[in-house]
Design an enzyme around this catalytic site. Sequence first.
Site, PDB file in Angstrom:
ATOM      1  N   GLN A   1       1.645   2.820   4.651  1.00 37.47           N
ATOM      2  CA  GLN A   1       2.936   2.147   4.542  1.00 37.47           C
ATOM      3  C   GLN A   1       4.102   3.104   4.626  1.00 37.47           C
ATOM      4  OE1 GLN A   1       3.282  -1.313   1.761  1.00 37.47           O
ATOM      5  NE2 GLN A   1       1.320  -0.595   1.001  1.00 37.47           N
TER       6      GLN A   1
ATOM      7  N   ASP B   1       6.614   5.738  -7.713  1.00 38.81           N
ATOM      8  CA  ASP B   1       6.080   4.654  -6.870  1.00 38.81           C
ATOM      9  C   ASP B   1       6.448   4.933  -5.410  1.00 38.81           C
ATOM     10  OD1 ASP B   1       4.833   2.315  -6.169  1.00 38.81           O
ATOM     11  OD2 ASP B   1       6.247   0.966  -7.159  1.00 38.81           O
ATOM     12  N   GLU B   2       5.729   4.348  -4.478  1.00 35.54           N
ATOM     13  CA  GLU B   2       6.006   4.486  -3.041  1.00 35.54           C
ATOM     14  C   GLU B   2       6.143   5.961  -2.643  1.00 35.54           C
ATOM     15  OE1 GLU B   2       6.046   1.826  -1.122  1.00 35.54           O
ATOM     16  OE2 GLU B   2       6.694   0.114  -2.358  1.00 35.54           O
TER      17      GLU B   2
ATOM     18  N   ARG C   1       2.967  -8.473   3.267  1.00 36.20           N
ATOM     19  CA  ARG C   1       3.893  -9.087   2.300  1.00 36.20           C
ATOM     20  C   ARG C   1       3.455 -10.510   1.981  1.00 36.20           C
ATOM     21  NH1 ARG C   1       4.674  -5.334  -0.010  1.00 36.20           N
ATOM     22  NH2 ARG C   1       3.247  -4.425   1.483  1.00 36.20           N
TER      23      ARG C   1
ATOM     24  N   LYS D   1      -0.837  -1.194  -7.199  1.00 35.01           N
ATOM     25  CA  LYS D   1      -0.314   0.134  -7.511  1.00 35.01           C
ATOM     26  C   LYS D   1       0.891   0.039  -8.445  1.00 35.01           C
ATOM     27  CE  LYS D   1       0.376   1.209  -3.192  1.00 35.01           C
ATOM     28  NZ  LYS D   1      -0.206  -0.010  -2.588  1.00 35.01           N
ATOM     29  N   THR D   2       1.827  -0.844  -8.092  1.00 34.14           N
ATOM     30  CA  THR D   2       3.023  -0.972  -8.915  1.00 34.14           C
ATOM     31  C   THR D   2       2.652  -1.506 -10.297  1.00 34.14           C
ATOM     32  OG1 THR D   2       4.329  -1.314  -6.924  1.00 34.14           O
ATOM     33  CG2 THR D   2       5.344  -1.971  -8.992  1.00 34.14           C
TER      34      THR D   2
HETATM   35  P1  ATP Z   1       2.438  -2.647  -2.245  1.00 30.54           P
HETATM   36  O1  ATP Z   1       1.600  -1.620  -1.573  1.00 30.54           O
HETATM   37  O2  ATP Z   1       2.801  -3.739  -1.328  1.00 30.54           O
HETATM   38  O3  ATP Z   1       3.592  -2.054  -2.994  1.00 30.54           O
HETATM   39  P2  ATP Z   1       0.984  -2.775  -4.721  1.00 30.54           P
HETATM   40  O4  ATP Z   1      -0.273  -2.023  -4.503  1.00 30.54           O
HETATM   41  O5  ATP Z   1       2.055  -2.096  -5.451  1.00 30.54           O
HETATM   42  O6  ATP Z   1       1.483  -3.357  -3.345  1.00 30.54           O
HETATM   43  P3  ATP Z   1       1.305  -4.844  -6.679  1.00 30.54           P
HETATM   44  O7  ATP Z   1       2.612  -5.341  -6.207  1.00 30.54           O
HETATM   45  O8  ATP Z   1       1.248  -4.016  -7.901  1.00 30.54           O
HETATM   46  O9  ATP Z   1       0.558  -4.108  -5.477  1.00 30.54           O
HETATM   47  O10 ATP Z   1       0.289  -6.052  -6.860  1.00 30.54           O
HETATM   48  C1  ATP Z   1       0.136  -7.050  -5.867  1.00 30.54           C
HETATM   49  C2  ATP Z   1      -0.028  -8.395  -6.526  1.00 30.54           C
HETATM   50  O11 ATP Z   1      -1.319  -8.480  -7.127  1.00 30.54           O
HETATM   51  C3  ATP Z   1       0.965  -8.642  -7.622  1.00 30.54           C
HETATM   52  O12 ATP Z   1       1.344  -9.995  -7.596  1.00 30.54           O
HETATM   53  C4  ATP Z   1       0.181  -8.286  -8.875  1.00 30.54           C
HETATM   54  O13 ATP Z   1       0.702  -8.965  -9.990  1.00 30.54           O
HETATM   55  C5  ATP Z   1      -1.216  -8.756  -8.508  1.00 30.54           C
HETATM   56  N1  ATP Z   1      -2.309  -8.013  -9.181  1.00 30.54           N
HETATM   57  C6  ATP Z   1      -2.463  -6.681  -9.246  1.00 30.54           C
HETATM   58  N2  ATP Z   1      -3.608  -6.351  -9.899  1.00 30.54           N
HETATM   59  C7  ATP Z   1      -4.196  -7.506 -10.272  1.00 30.54           C
HETATM   60  C8  ATP Z   1      -5.404  -7.855 -10.987  1.00 30.54           C
HETATM   61  N3  ATP Z   1      -6.239  -6.931 -11.437  1.00 30.54           N
HETATM   62  N4  ATP Z   1      -5.659  -9.162 -11.161  1.00 30.54           N
HETATM   63  C9  ATP Z   1      -4.835 -10.114 -10.693  1.00 30.54           C
HETATM   64  N5  ATP Z   1      -3.699  -9.861 -10.013  1.00 30.54           N
HETATM   65  C10 ATP Z   1      -3.363  -8.581  -9.801  1.00 30.54           C
HETATM   66 MG    MG Z   2       4.072  -1.634  -4.910  1.00 32.53          MG
END
Ligand code: ATP
Ligand code: MG
Length: 758
Positions: A256, A225-226, A612, A39-40
């Site tokens: 979350q 975000d969040e 995490r 997402k981020t």
């Molecule tokens: P959270 O809910 O914990 O905030 P999030 O959904 O925001 O998580 P991110 O932090 O954006 O997730 O991504 C999680 C990890 O996966 C990061 O290390 C990111 O770089 C990696 N990632 C995201 N998308 C891809 C992709 N398509 N291919 C490879 N790695 C990815």
């Molecule tokens: Mg995130």
Amino acid sequence: MTSVDVRGDLLSGLNPAQREAVEHGSGPMLVLAGAGSGKTRVLTRRVVRLIEQEGIPPQQVLAVTFTNKAAGEMRTRIADLLGAEPSGMWVGTFHSIGARLLRIHAQLTGRTQGFTIYDEDDTLAAVKHAMERLKISPKDRPPQAIVAAISDAKNALVSSAEYERLAMDPFSKAAAQVYRELDVALRQANAVTFDDLLVLPVYLLEQNPDVLEKYRRRFKHILVDEYQDTNRAQYRFVSLLGAGHGNVTVVGDDDQSIYGWRGADIRNILDFEHEFQGARVVRLEENYRSTPQILAVANAAISANTSRKGKTLRTTRPPGDSVTVVATLDERDEAEFVVEEISERRYAAKRRPLRDFAVLYRTNSQSRAMEEALRRHSIPYRLVGAIRFYDRREIRDLLAWLRIVANPADDEAFRRAVSAPRRGVGETTLDALAAFASSAGIPMLAAATHEKFAGSLRPTTRDALAAFSALVKRMNEKARESPVNELLRDLVVAIGYEEHLRAEGPGANERLDNVRELVAGAVETVQDDGGEIGLTPLDHFLQRATLVTSADALDPNADAVTLMTLHNAKGLEFPVVFLTGLEEGLFPLSRSMDNPESLEEERRLFYVGVTRAEDLLFISHARSRRRNGETMPSMRSSFLREIPASMVKDRSTMKLRGSAQQWERPSAAERRPGIPTWAPPRPSHDSRFTIHEAEHESQDQPRFVKGERVKHSRFGSGTIAELNGVGKETKVTVDFDDETIGRKRLVVAFAGLERGEE
Ligand code: ATP
Ligand code: MG
């Protein structure tokens, strides 16, 4: 970097759903997806795409993150991808963006641009002072409770007038009075609280259509975000600004949401589609962060919650090691276990740097045992959140000085500075001064040398106040021409602060180090990004000092183990995670156990913790734990029961097994001192653990029957009304004789109930 590279970079490493979200044109969009699904990443890439490909000028983008650290990260990621710092773009937390808006339009909220931001302690002090003026006794109405009530009201956008109308019971009526008084005092002191940073911008936009229009035109794209952790005020802020064009992208995960206790409203995410009609909803279903083993545990953990949207989260990573659940003897044994695991991996063939490790816990006080163990083994660590640097007494003293220099109307700063160090102005004088200032409608600093007031003072007191006031004036002049670090250095000398700390004796050196660090940190004071507001360096420095959040202290480059609470871990990721203290009453916290909603929030927090971890996850619990100065037997958390046994590997520490016999004695208290319970240091690297055998049923709990009379250390005597569960999980319902306590449901294992009468 050419723009072709940027475009290549931009969509590379994205799956089709992520790509869809990044490429989405205009109009509202909700990205609803589980942890670690990118997402981020999507949010960041989208900002870059808007600027780089759609040609949106950076100043038309407003991106909101949850911590300043995330904001900083986003800035660098965007700068890296763009090849240049995007100037004029607003990226920050709701608080820092709110502060920025208020600085620009300070007059419209009855402040000037240099207003002070009161942190929690200042706000509590201001509430206490308001209560004194209103003659409301802190004994009848605990100031903390009043602060909480006012904060809740503010975050729900209930004004003091409205609160007054709604107040029915005596407590709310008192709170309403304080609320009104506090607002007046804040305006007079040219100050705002943390909550005001969220709330005042909303009122500002609502009450000034021209200002609202200006920002609606300016921010063509809003990204948050969040989003699951936004409260009413934040929600309103986003919808006010986004309502016109509807170019609002929010990303979040209902599983979350962990700030319900602070007014975050999960409905904000669930109702997004309703508020922004025609919103595109994108779901990301692949998790890139964690191994399948970790993800399976996460999914199992959260599936026990009933109020959730329900999502699929598939793994993309190859299988790794099993998740390990470790039974330990007590908090020290638990900490030793963590340290051993870290040490082993630190020097293994495939070395892991210390920054790969995070130790997470539910409550701040749990860090102590961990810190001791890490120090014993000389492992550097970074403690996030507990006492922040800026919360240390010496730092707060000096910041109070800087604040009164920057803003002569800041009464809380005046009170603190005037007694740091003490200069013969006592509490009584201060109270009289406050009363005089309040009736004259002037700041305390001005009142201090007002002839009507000063005339009534003893000459020594009068001189002390005059000298103080002269010093503030001198520093104020200095602030106009010198950088903050020089100002600070002069100030420390002028007030004799070093001698003051030395005179206190032990601890002075550490405190002086902190003072030096503050001075050094001031050198780095940067210009306000975008430079639109024209804050003075001192104002800027003070704003930064107040707005750093606990997770900001995290320097990703330092090689150290990270210790922090689960709340601080949101949005972050670590290769190896230790989730500690999985015990009933601790996690979930006991106060949440009687309320299904808070229990679900605790479970979401558990889910945040599990997710995490990237490669390895250890979940530990202790048989007994020292809490509030007492050692109490404890029981595995019910969250662990909700995870199928086949998903985890159970272990127990040698120390626990060594003590197993003793656990079968009638009472832990009967243990004879001197029986060695700790085996000698382990000879080879893996002998300390064995695959866990069947857990010993603890025999040291009293067994009760229905109708039996019992006594509790805090609640007094009562009668058992019900008994449920077996063994360590037995719960009792007790009708306590004291009517104000009434019926309580307790877990026998740690309720400490005794038979009979008091
Ligand atoms: P959270 O809910 O914990 O905030 P999030 O959904 O925001 O998580 P991110 O932090 O954006 O997730 O991504 C999680 C990890 O996966 C990061 O290390 C990111 O770089 C990696 N990632 C995201 N998308 C891809 C992709 N398509 N291919 C490879 N790695 C990815
Ligand atoms: Mg995130």
